[in-house]
Design an enzyme around this catalytic site. Structure first.
Site, short mmCIF file in Angstrom:
data_model
loop_
_atom_site.label_atom_id
_atom_site.label_comp_id
_atom_site.label_asym_id
_atom_site.label_seq_id
_atom_site.Cartn_x
_atom_site.Cartn_y
_atom_site.Cartn_z
N SER A 292 -43.97 -16.41 -4.89
CA SER A 292 -45.33 -15.91 -4.68
C SER A 292 -45.25 -14.49 -4.13
CB SER A 292 -46.05 -16.81 -3.65
OG SER A 292 -47.27 -16.24 -3.23
N TYR B 111 -47.24 -20.82 4.77
CA TYR B 111 -46.92 -20.78 3.34
C TYR B 111 -46.07 -19.55 3.02
CZ TYR B 111 -47.62 -20.29 -1.71
OH TYR B 111 -47.42 -20.14 -3.07
#
Length: 250
Positions: free
Chosen positions: A137, A151
């Site tokens: 990501s 995250y």
């Protein structure tokens, strides 16, 4: 789209989202795929759609022993492996002070321990010219908000795992690529709270709506994966970062 004729690729997280799209795209480009995920029914449906080009290995990436068994069986069914797409992932959002620690554990179990377990299972099957692709990501490159801190920490760790794999497996010709998308319109996100930099809060439904409105499609990311897999064996893309123009404008 690059040709993957004759290549044999295992995809984790293949029952939905980017993993499912990557499996479809790889088959469309000529590959045979081994599908790995914990949801047996969804995997069976995808395998039926893909036909003889697909084999199924039901396993949870957080169960290292079951995952190794599944990868070994798929490698045998496919006659070897030329690539792995590690796409299993999860997301829980929330400020550290307002989040159940069990949520942190779930994120790291899937996004970090699951990635390590996948590498440990797959590396013995990968040789000269093979490809390893981690779906990470843009959050592995920066921390977007307080709500996304845990995250992001897991995705920073995923980038570190890939850097380690380049040193470990790159020495024998395995190419390791980190694919780092921004928002993607998937159902990855779980949890019940989003804290906006600790200053305010919005519910998950509102954040999910924004992510779907501004995000790339899973197919966009899958096209990047196929491009990387289809490059000549002497070429290694270290990181492939991509985002939607809609997110850039926000």
């Amino acid at each position: 789209m690059a040709s993957l004729d004759g290549r044999r690729v295992v995809v984790t997280g293949a029952s939905s989202g980017i993993g499912e799209a990557a499996a479809r795209a790889a088959v469309a480009a000529g590959a045979r795929v081994g599908l790995v995920a914990r949801r047996a029914e969804r995997l069976a449906g995808l395998a039926d759609e893909l036909g003889e080009a697909a084999a199924v290995g039901v396993a949870d990436v957080t169960d290292a022993a079951a995952l190794t068994d599944a990868v070994d069986r798929l490698a045998a069914d496919l006659g070897g492996l030329d690539g792995v797409v590690a796409a299993a992932g999860t997301m829980h959002l929330g400020a550290i002070g307002a989040t159940d620690p069990e949520r942190w554990r779930e994120v790291f179990d899937v996004n970090v321990h699951g990635l390590l377990a996948t590498a440990r299972a797959a590396l013995p099957h990968l040789g000269e010219g093979a490809s390893w692709v981690t779906i990470s990501s843009m959050s592995g490159r920066r921390v977007p908000s307080a709500a996304g801190g845990v995250y992001a920490a897991s995705k920073h760790a995923a980038h570190a795992v890939d850097e380690t794999l380049r040193r470990e497996a790159g020495a024998r010709g395995v190419r390791v690529t980190t694919v780092a998308p921004g928002f993607v319109a998937t159902d990855l996100m779980a949890g019940d709270l989003v804290a906006d930099d600790g200053a305010g809060r919005e519910d998950v439904a509102a954040f999910r709506e924004r992510m779907h409105a501004q995000g790339l499609t899973p197919e966009h990311v899958a096209a990047a994966v196929v491009h990387v897999l289809g490059l000549p064996p002497e070429v290694c893309v270290v990181e492939y970062a991509l985002t939607s123009t809609a997110q850039m404008r926000s």
